[in-house]
Write a protein that holds these residues in place. Structure first.
Motif, PDB file in Angstrom:
ATOM      1  N   PRO A  83       0.829  -1.118  -0.006  1.00  0.00           N
ATOM      2  CA  PRO A  83      -0.150   0.292   0.090  1.00  0.00           C
ATOM      3  C   PRO A  83       0.946   1.160  -0.076  1.00  0.00           C
ATOM      4  O   PRO A  83       0.493   2.138  -0.473  1.00  0.00           O
ATOM      5  CB  PRO A  83      -0.705  -0.258   1.237  1.00  0.00           C
ATOM      6  N   GLU A  84       1.975   1.344   0.640  1.00  0.00           N
ATOM      7  CA  GLU A  84       2.710   2.500   0.744  1.00  0.00           C
ATOM      8  C   GLU A  84       3.386   2.951  -0.752  1.00  0.00           C
ATOM      9  O   GLU A  84       3.531   3.992  -0.998  1.00  0.00           O
ATOM     10  CB  GLU A  84       3.930   2.326   1.785  1.00  0.00           C
ATOM     11  N   THR A  85       3.535   1.937  -1.324  1.00  0.00           N
ATOM     12  CA  THR A  85       3.984   2.157  -3.046  1.00  0.00           C
ATOM     13  C   THR A  85       2.695   2.766  -3.656  1.00  0.00           C
ATOM     14  O   THR A  85       3.115   3.772  -4.698  1.00  0.00           O
ATOM     15  CB  THR A  85       4.552   0.745  -3.574  1.00  0.00           C
ATOM     16  N   LEU A  86       1.599   2.217  -3.453  1.00  0.00           N
ATOM     17  CA  LEU A  86       0.552   2.801  -4.226  1.00  0.00           C
ATOM     18  C   LEU A  86       0.315   4.351  -3.489  1.00  0.00           C
ATOM     19  O   LEU A  86      -0.005   5.193  -4.422  1.00  0.00           O
ATOM     20  CB  LEU A  86      -0.882   1.997  -3.908  1.00  0.00           C
ATOM     21  N   ARG A  87       0.509   4.319  -2.238  1.00  0.00           N
ATOM     22  CA  ARG A  87       0.333   5.662  -1.854  1.00  0.00           C
ATOM     23  C   ARG A  87       1.406   6.736  -2.518  1.00  0.00           C
ATOM     24  O   ARG A  87       1.115   7.846  -2.604  1.00  0.00           O
ATOM     25  CB  ARG A  87       0.482   5.613  -0.406  1.00  0.00           C
ATOM     26  N   ALA A  88       2.645   6.474  -2.599  1.00  0.00           N
ATOM     27  CA  ALA A  88       3.869   7.065  -3.182  1.00  0.00           C
ATOM     28  C   ALA A  88       3.262   7.500  -4.653  1.00  0.00           C
ATOM     29  O   ALA A  88       3.860   8.567  -5.189  1.00  0.00           O
ATOM     30  CB  ALA A  88       4.908   6.227  -3.218  1.00  0.00           C
ATOM     31  N   ALA A  89       2.663   6.842  -5.469  1.00  0.00           N
ATOM     32  CA  ALA A  89       2.032   7.072  -6.572  1.00  0.00           C
ATOM     33  C   ALA A  89       0.830   7.979  -6.604  1.00  0.00           C
ATOM     34  O   ALA A  89       0.847   8.774  -7.841  1.00  0.00           O
ATOM     35  CB  ALA A  89       1.618   5.960  -7.486  1.00  0.00           C
ATOM     36  N   GLY A  90       0.471   8.437  -5.746  1.00  0.00           N
ATOM     37  CA  GLY A  90      -0.576   9.628  -5.392  1.00  0.00           C
ATOM     38  C   GLY A  90      -2.055   9.423  -5.108  1.00  0.00           C
ATOM     39  O   GLY A  90      -2.792   9.918  -5.027  1.00  0.00           O
ATOM     40  N   LEU A  91      -1.987   7.894  -4.842  1.00  0.00           N
ATOM     41  CA  LEU A  91      -3.345   7.522  -4.521  1.00  0.00           C
ATOM     42  C   LEU A  91      -3.781   7.828  -3.090  1.00  0.00           C
ATOM     43  O   LEU A  91      -3.012   7.577  -2.256  1.00  0.00           O
ATOM     44  CB  LEU A  91      -3.458   5.828  -4.898  1.00  0.00           C
ATOM     45  N   SER A  92      -5.020   8.151  -2.868  1.00  0.00           N
ATOM     46  CA  SER A  92      -5.545   8.284  -1.400  1.00  0.00           C
ATOM     47  C   SER A  92      -5.514   6.809  -0.892  1.00  0.00           C
ATOM     48  O   SER A  92      -5.838   5.979  -1.534  1.00  0.00           O
ATOM     49  CB  SER A  92      -6.872   9.082  -1.529  1.00  0.00           C
ATOM     50  N   ARG A  93      -5.814   6.772   0.469  1.00  0.00           N
ATOM     51  CA  ARG A  93      -5.869   5.747   1.268  1.00  0.00           C
ATOM     52  C   ARG A  93      -7.467   4.900   0.666  1.00  0.00           C
ATOM     53  O   ARG A  93      -7.354   3.969   0.484  1.00  0.00           O
ATOM     54  CB  ARG A  93      -5.948   5.811   2.581  1.00  0.00           C
ATOM     55  N   GLN A  94      -8.196   5.930   0.286  1.00  0.00           N
ATOM     56  CA  GLN A  94      -9.564   5.381   0.130  1.00  0.00           C
ATOM     57  C   GLN A  94      -9.544   4.857  -1.547  1.00  0.00           C
ATOM     58  O   GLN A  94     -10.233   3.645  -1.376  1.00  0.00           O
ATOM     59  CB  GLN A  94     -10.649   6.452   0.256  1.00  0.00           C
ATOM     60  N   LYS A  95      -8.748   5.339  -2.307  1.00  0.00           N
ATOM     61  CA  LYS A  95      -8.760   4.787  -3.591  1.00  0.00           C
ATOM     62  C   LYS A  95      -8.035   3.607  -3.461  1.00  0.00           C
ATOM     63  O   LYS A  95      -8.046   2.624  -4.473  1.00  0.00           O
ATOM     64  CB  LYS A  95      -8.177   5.852  -4.333  1.00  0.00           C
ATOM     65  N   ILE A  96      -6.931   3.501  -2.864  1.00  0.00           N
ATOM     66  CA  ILE A  96      -6.113   2.237  -2.641  1.00  0.00           C
ATOM     67  C   ILE A  96      -6.999   1.338  -2.337  1.00  0.00           C
ATOM     68  O   ILE A  96      -6.995  -0.037  -2.837  1.00  0.00           O
ATOM     69  CB  ILE A  96      -4.844   2.455  -1.666  1.00  0.00           C
ATOM     70  N   ALA A  97      -7.827   1.388  -1.264  1.00  0.00           N
ATOM     71  CA  ALA A  97      -8.812   0.330  -0.843  1.00  0.00           C
ATOM     72  C   ALA A  97      -9.656  -0.145  -1.682  1.00  0.00           C
ATOM     73  O   ALA A  97      -9.892  -1.332  -1.933  1.00  0.00           O
ATOM     74  CB  ALA A  97      -9.700   0.727   0.430  1.00  0.00           C
ATOM     75  N   SER A  98     -10.168   1.010  -2.673  1.00  0.00           N
ATOM     76  CA  SER A  98     -11.005   0.472  -3.699  1.00  0.00           C
ATOM     77  C   SER A  98     -10.326  -0.286  -4.813  1.00  0.00           C
ATOM     78  O   SER A  98     -11.129  -1.262  -5.313  1.00  0.00           O
ATOM     79  CB  SER A  98     -11.467   1.804  -4.250  1.00  0.00           C
ATOM     80  N   ILE A  99      -9.140   0.000  -5.188  1.00  0.00           N
ATOM     81  CA  ILE A  99      -8.557  -0.614  -6.124  1.00  0.00           C
ATOM     82  C   ILE A  99      -8.061  -1.957  -5.750  1.00  0.00           C
ATOM     83  O   ILE A  99      -8.205  -2.929  -6.589  1.00  0.00           O
ATOM     84  CB  ILE A  99      -7.213   0.159  -6.737  1.00  0.00           C
ATOM     85  N   LEU A 100      -7.788  -2.030  -4.453  1.00  0.00           N
ATOM     86  CA  LEU A 100      -7.497  -3.541  -3.866  1.00  0.00           C
ATOM     87  C   LEU A 100      -8.476  -4.286  -4.218  1.00  0.00           C
ATOM     88  O   LEU A 100      -8.581  -5.602  -4.096  1.00  0.00           O
ATOM     89  CB  LEU A 100      -7.032  -3.503  -2.854  1.00  0.00           C
ATOM     90  N   SER A 101      -9.717  -3.792  -3.636  1.00  0.00           N
ATOM     91  CA  SER A 101     -11.137  -4.449  -3.529  1.00  0.00           C
ATOM     92  C   SER A 101     -11.351  -4.863  -5.088  1.00  0.00           C
ATOM     93  O   SER A 101     -11.745  -6.048  -5.228  1.00  0.00           O
ATOM     94  CB  SER A 101     -12.098  -3.601  -2.780  1.00  0.00           C
ATOM     95  N   LEU A 102     -11.284  -3.964  -6.150  1.00  0.00           N
ATOM     96  CA  LEU A 102     -11.549  -4.378  -7.295  1.00  0.00           C
ATOM     97  C   LEU A 102     -10.589  -5.510  -7.807  1.00  0.00           C
ATOM     98  O   LEU A 102     -10.902  -6.515  -8.285  1.00  0.00           O
ATOM     99  CB  LEU A 102     -11.303  -3.174  -8.301  1.00  0.00           C
TER     100      LEU A 102
END
Length: 208
Positions: A83-102
């Protein structure tokens, strides 16, 4: 069934004089092609939620660049990303959770391209709404722009409702029941009617 714009134009012009005038004024539609894969299209939709096009586009490109230049990542690759790698790309925590759910829904087989093509509209919506962060409106945009389904009417879309209010001379923004009543003559080509309404208002369309 994919959207047939020639048949749609003929039907809409014959069924609704307001739509006939709109088609005449804005000219023929040139629909954009769908994304190469449905997982990519839905990831993009999540990234673009509540962001300007330029900012969202930059984040989406950084997200895709995490996986190299060999195309869009597979769901399993996304699930394996810290998740920290995704966060570094600019994704919010909410969008990380959504993309991982998808990604989880695709990796498990609950969602796949074949079924998304095969399922009726309401079944597509029902399955997509099980993904965190995807609501009915996002699912309807997926139906129109990615699957190019011909008869989708998003009754809570602000741009469509504003266009209906102005084009049909309403005193205020229409309620869903009124949108359905006005849109009844557009069936079975409501998607094309929506595209014309958006274009007539010069509405910025959802990212594709």
């Amino acid at each position: 069934m994919a959207l047939d714009l020639e048949r749609a134009d003929a039907h809409l012009a014959a069924a609704d004089p307001v739509m006939a005038a709109l088609i005449e004024s804005v000219g023929p539609l040139e629909p954009r092609p769908p994304r190469p894969g449905h997982f990519e299209a839905l990831c993009r939709s999540i990234v673009y939620q509540q962001l300007s096009g330029r900012a969202a586009g930059a984040i989406f490109e950084r997200f895709r660049a995490l996986y190299g230049s060999d195309g869009f990542p597979a769901p399993a690759d996304v699930l394996a990303t810290p998740p920290e790698t995704l966060r570094a790309a600019g994704l919010s925590r909410q969008k990380i959770a959504s993309i991982l759910s998808l990604a989880g829904h695709f990796a498990s087989g609950e969602l796949d391209d074949a079924n998304l093509h095969r399922w009726p509209d309401e079944e597509v919506i029902a399955h997509l709404q099980r993904v965190r962060g995807i609501g009915r409106w996002t699912a309807e945009m997926f139906l129109i722009f990615q699957l190019q389904r011909p008869d989708v009417l998003p009754v809570n879309d602000l741009g469509i409702n504003r266009a209906i209010m102005r084009r049909y001379g309403l005193p205020g923004m229409p309620k869903p029941a009124e949108v359905r009543a006005i849109g009844a003559p557009w069936r079975p080509f409501a998607s094309a009617a929506c595209l014309y309404l958006w274009r007539g208002e010069d509405t910025a369309l959802p990212a594709g």
